[in-house]
Design an enzyme around this catalytic site. Structure first.
Site, PDB file in Angstrom:
ATOM      1  N   SER A 215       0.810  -1.218   0.000  1.00 27.63           N
ATOM      2  CA  SER A 215       0.000   0.000   0.000  1.00 27.63           C
ATOM      3  C   SER A 215       0.841   1.264   0.000  1.00 27.63           C
ATOM      4  CB  SER A 215      -0.940   0.003   1.213  1.00 27.63           C
ATOM      5  OG  SER A 215      -1.755  -1.137   1.218  1.00 27.63           O
ATOM      6  N   HIS A 261       0.987   4.290   4.655  1.00 27.47           N
ATOM      7  CA  HIS A 261       0.284   4.931   3.544  1.00 27.47           C
ATOM      8  C   HIS A 261       0.780   6.354   3.311  1.00 27.47           C
ATOM      9  CE1 HIS A 261      -3.503   2.143   3.407  1.00 27.47           C
ATOM     10  NE2 HIS A 261      -2.357   1.470   3.373  1.00 27.47           N
TER      11      HIS A 261
END
Length: 313
Positions: A215, A261
């Site tokens: 991610s 992230h």
């Protein structure tokens, strides 16, 4: 007096008679050597000569559009991620590597492969267990423990089939576009730098728990595509909305690595700026130089953090 007519033969296959000829050079060619052209047929040598004379289609960022358009790196990265999930199944995870973990069982459970390759933060936390089975405060430094490889391996591990599918779908959609725009080598460098930036953020701000997933690199690709679109004057409002939705999702859903992230998003943006806005003169050297500089900065911050802590476990 008798006139003898010599039957022409293919210039590449002297044992084959032919009445065909190359429309460019006029040499006799057999059916196996005929290559369709805009006018008639050409021999292999003329086709190769013509291809050498064609100009390579170069994108706005200095890459060969034909090579990047094949998506070789995107496909390879997806393949590696799939193989790593299969490795979790083989080495101790079983079917539990796919489902039965977090998010009501939609994610996979932790396996020995996650323990080997997952990223571990350097902040203190109650994640260690003492001899009596009680959780105690501890602080782990993967660099001091000789496990710096986790910065890379954690990028290719996923917590179950759903986690993998979501990330690989995003990689397939966004990755091919970026790879065609900046070329395979630049794309791979961008992906790895963004992923390492996400791992660094986890290392700096998370405690001693396992973090896995691509991610961070995917968020970096989102940021990179936004910057590339802005650079060439294309509409990026839809992508900006997608980025905002994913950031909100990151903060709203428990168990998602906020540090990973956002770290990948920030690092990917920096990497894309160096690629998109490099001047045309010495562009390639400046682009790779900026990516290399980011890599050095990431390594330097990680080493500085490692030197400043005293592991307790």
């Amino acid at each position: 007096m008798t006139s003898v007519h010599q039957v022409p033969v293919c210039y590449r296959h002297p044992d084959r008679e032919t009445y065909l000829s190359c429309s460019r050079c006029g040499r006799p060619i057999c059916p196996d050597c005929m290559i369709p052209a805009s006018v008639g047929h050409q021999c292999p040598d003329c086709v190769r000569e013509g291809q050498r004379g064609q100009r390579t289609t170069v994108t706005a960022f200095g890459s060969d559009a034909r090579l990047g358009g094949q998506g070789y790196v995107t496909k390879a990265l997806i393949g590696i991620n799939i193989l790593m999930l299969l490795a979790k199944v083989v080495f101790g995870g079983g079917a539990g590597s796919f489902f039965g973990g977090g998010w009501g069982g939609l994610l996979g459970g932790s396996t020995k492969v996650d323990e080997w390759g997952g990223m571990i933060g350097s902040q203190p936390g109650f994640a260690c267990v003492n001899s009596s089975g009680a959780r105690v405060m501890c602080q782990i430094d993967v660099i001091a423990d000789g496990e710096g490889y986790r910065f890379v391996t954690s990028m290719f591990l996923h917590s179950g089939l759903l986690h993998l599918a979501l990330n690989m779908w995003a990689l397939w959609v966004v990755g091919r576009v970026i790879e065609q725009a900046i070329g395979p080598a630049r794309f791979l460098s961008l992906y790895m730098v963004a992923g390492l930036g996400g791992s660094l953020s986890v290392y700096l701000f998370n405690g001693p728990g396992y973090t896995v997933g691509a991610s961070g690199a995917i968020f970096g690709l989102f940021a990179a595509l936004f910057i590339l679109l802005r650079r060439v004057g294309r509409d990026s409002s839809g992508l900006l909305s997608l980025i905002v939705i994913n950031i909100v999702f990151t903060f709203a859903v428990p168990g998602i690595s906020i540090a990973g992230h956002l770290g990948g998003l920030f690092t990917g943006a920096l990497a894309a700026l160096g690629i998109a806005y490099a001047p045309q003169k010495n562009r390639t050297a400046i682009q790779y130089g900026s990516l290399g500089l980011l890599l050095v900065i990431i390594a330097g911050i990680a080493l500085f953090r490692s030197a400043s802590i005293t592991p307790t476990a």
